[in-house]
Motif scaffolding. Structure first.
Motif, mmCIF file in Angstrom:
data_model
loop_
_atom_site.group_PDB
_atom_site.id
_atom_site.type_symbol
_atom_site.label_atom_id
_atom_site.label_comp_id
_atom_site.label_asym_id
_atom_site.label_seq_id
_atom_site.Cartn_x
_atom_site.Cartn_y
_atom_site.Cartn_z
ATOM 1 N N UNK A 220 -2.391 21.306 37.479
ATOM 2 C CA UNK A 220 -1.908 20.274 36.492
ATOM 3 C C UNK A 220 -2.011 20.102 34.912
ATOM 4 N N UNK A 221 -3.790 21.489 35.312
ATOM 5 C CA UNK A 221 -3.883 21.587 34.083
ATOM 6 C C UNK A 221 -3.468 23.176 33.168
ATOM 7 N N UNK A 222 -2.739 23.573 34.421
ATOM 8 C CA UNK A 222 -2.365 25.279 34.000
ATOM 9 C C UNK A 222 -0.722 25.078 33.447
ATOM 10 N N UNK A 223 -0.127 24.381 33.924
ATOM 11 C CA UNK A 223 1.364 24.112 33.875
ATOM 12 C C UNK A 223 1.475 22.723 32.367
ATOM 13 N N UNK A 224 0.012 21.796 32.601
ATOM 14 C CA UNK A 224 0.548 21.280 30.765
ATOM 15 C C UNK A 224 0.501 22.041 29.346
ATOM 16 N N UNK A 225 -0.606 23.271 29.758
ATOM 17 C CA UNK A 225 -1.612 24.541 29.023
ATOM 18 C C UNK A 225 0.262 25.196 28.682
ATOM 19 N N UNK A 226 1.161 25.333 30.394
ATOM 20 C CA UNK A 226 2.377 25.970 30.270
ATOM 21 C C UNK A 226 3.456 25.719 29.063
ATOM 22 N N UNK A 227 3.335 23.386 29.248
ATOM 23 C CA UNK A 227 4.858 22.481 28.422
ATOM 24 C C UNK A 227 3.329 23.041 26.784
#
Length: 527
Positions: A220-227
């Motif tokens: 979730x951290x990875x995809x939040x950073x991607x967002x």
């Protein structure tokens, strides 16, 4: 962690051995098999160090103080200063604006690069490797957002490859690679494999979290950073911004305050472990005790008070009286000094001057500035507000803008309890605020990004980056005599002069591609 450090120290002292003076196996015999080295070291230690350094935990905290506070907090008009903080009046100070570049490459980049190199081909460390790739993106996004084109693909290889003059990658290519890195790393994480112990300061703080929880949160951290990366592109490449944003949402982003990415600091370890914002503003350096050095800005206080924001009662305190009552808070305007009554910019000439600098509000240190308090890296509130803007743009992010907006504002207010339980805002107060300030699509970009500004307090790097991208809130610049920008808020920080000397060819290529090394040269995504 203390036990781990003792263990590594214990194996670091070689046994004393008497060896023959000459032998055909000289090199083999004279290699101490008991000595700690890269091959016998624990990558988790460097992982911990990189994460701590990202929050500013290097000696003297030059990057945190000089860029995050002295420049970004002042430029974004959440703090105000009447003395020497250059960002308040857009004065150029090369050493201060260089500070993040100087510290990040020698500390954050070095340590995270070492982790990645040492774990890349070791199946046992597969999760550690991929978590380090995610952390590396977090480190480099801040760096490129602050400086633009930077050493990226060849960075951190001075020790391993003796590359002391890395090329500067174009920000556009850095952003493309960061998206790929996050996606690949997130997909490669597995709950069936070992996860870092308490060296993972973000999602395994006590060292006892289960692998499935740790892995889920890191994804979730990875995809939040991607967002965050996707939304940063809305000015320069709307099609890619939409593609990356929708990809991030589909991957799964932070969905509750309990999943917020933050590091909880240790007050006992001095500069290497304490919360650095806190140490500067209310601890060892105690800037808020020096009247007028780090007051809350009129812009910020007026926004909170005008809207009857329940956060105000926890954010501010008046040094002269100790009051935290919302009605007593008074912000200091930016752009003033203490040069005396003969100066047009003396603070005594400011509207509503209270007669005493200690009557201007400062941050409530009992809530926000505890030495063992958290440093937030990316939060549910930020995620939901970015999704609110994406939804307003008509992108596929699961709900409409109004829903994401309500979620974001609610999360931002609820997050205060993670600083201190005494700052918990009731659901009744949150709902009353939202009822009085409903989402208005006609003013959506302003509403969403102004709330993002308020929700990102203390992470002034991110406040500044999102303001440059969105243009909100609509801040009124100051035009102080002698400023370096023509009275405009700076758009980037400066490369160190040492780069022009030690890495001249690559430095000059970056300047030719991006523009002059000045405070007003825009980075790629800001153009």
């Amino acid at each position: 962690m203390n036990a781990l450090y003792k263990k590594i120290l214990a194996i670091s002292f070689p046994a004393l051995m008497l060896l023959p003076a000459c032998t055909k196996n000289f090199e083999s015999i004279n290699t101490d098999k008991n000595k700690s080295s890269e091959s016998t070291g624990v990558p988790e230690y460097n992982f911990t160090r990189a994460l701590l350094e990202y929050t500013g935990n290097s000696d003297y905290s030059y990057d945190t103080w000089r860029v995050n506070i002295i420049y970004c907090a002042m430029m974004m008009q959440q703090l105000s200063n009447v003395s020497w903080y250059a960002g308040d009046k857009y004065v150029q100070n090369d050493a201060w604006s260089n500070a993040l570049f100087d510290k990040a490459y020698t500390d954050q980049v070095k340590y995270i690069t070492d982790v990645i190199r040492l774990t890349k081909n070791d199946e046992y460390y597969s999760n550690q490797y991929n978590m380090a790739r995610i952390a590396r993106v977090m480190i480099f996004q801040r760096l490129t957002d602050v400086y633009g084109d930077i050493p990226y693909s060849e960075a951190g290889a001075g020790y391993s490859n003796q590359n002391y003059a890395p090329k500067y990658d174009a920000q556009q290519s850095i952003y493309t690679d960061m998206v790929n890195e996050l996606d690949e790393a997130a997909k490669a994480l597995s709950a069936s494999k070992a996860v870092p112990g308490q060296g993972d300061l973000i999602y395994n703080k006590g060292g006892s979290a289960t692998a499935d929880v740790v892995v889920s949160n890191w994804k979730k951290l990875a995809y939040s950073l991607m967002l965050r990366i996707g939304m940063r592109l809305t000015k320069v490449d709307l099609a890619t911004a939409q593609q990356v944003t929708e990809k991030a949402y589909a991957g799964g982003v932070i969905s509750a305050n309990s999943e917020n990415a933050y590091i909880l600091h240790d007050a006992a370890g001095g500069r290497t472990t304490v919360n650095r914002n806190s140490n500067i503003l209310s601890g060892e350096w105690n800037a808020i005790a020096n009247a007028g050095e780090a007051s809350l800005s009129t812009t910020f206080i007026d926004f909170l008070r005008t809207n009857n924001d329940p956060r105000l009662a926890y954010i501010g305190t008046v040094p002269a009286t100790g009051s935290t009552a919302a009605a007593d808070q008074l912000g200091m305007p930016n752009g003033y000094d203490t040069n005396g009554e003969g100066s047009a910019t003396d603070i005594s000439k400011a509207p509503n001057y209270p007669g005493d600098l200690k009557k201007y509000s400062v941050l409530n240190k009992n809530v926000f500035l505890k030495l063992n308090g958290p440093t937030f890296l990316i939060t549910y509130a930020q995620v939901e507000l970015l999704l609110a803007e994406a939804a307003k743009r008509g992108w596929n992010v699961g709900a409409d803008a109004a829903t994401h907006y309500v979620n974001g504002v609610s999360a931002a207010m609820g997050q205060l309890a993670q600083y201190d339980a005494s700052a918990a805002i009731s659901s009744t107060a949150i709902q009353a605020y939202l009822a009085a300030h409903p989402y208005n699509d006609a003013d959506g970009y302003n509403q969403i990004n102004t709330q993002y500004w308020a929700a990102s307090l203390l992470d002034w790097y991110e406040v500044w980056a999102n303001w440059r991208r969105s243009g909100y809130p609509a801040l009124t610049p100051v035009n102080y005599v002698g400023n370096a920008t023509g009275g405009q808020i700076p758009r980037r920080m400066l490369y160190p002069a040492s780069e022009a000397a030690s890495n001249a060819t690559n430095y000059q290529e970056a300047i030719a591609r991006q523009g002059s090394n000045s405070l007003m040269t825009k980075v790629w995504w800001d153009k």
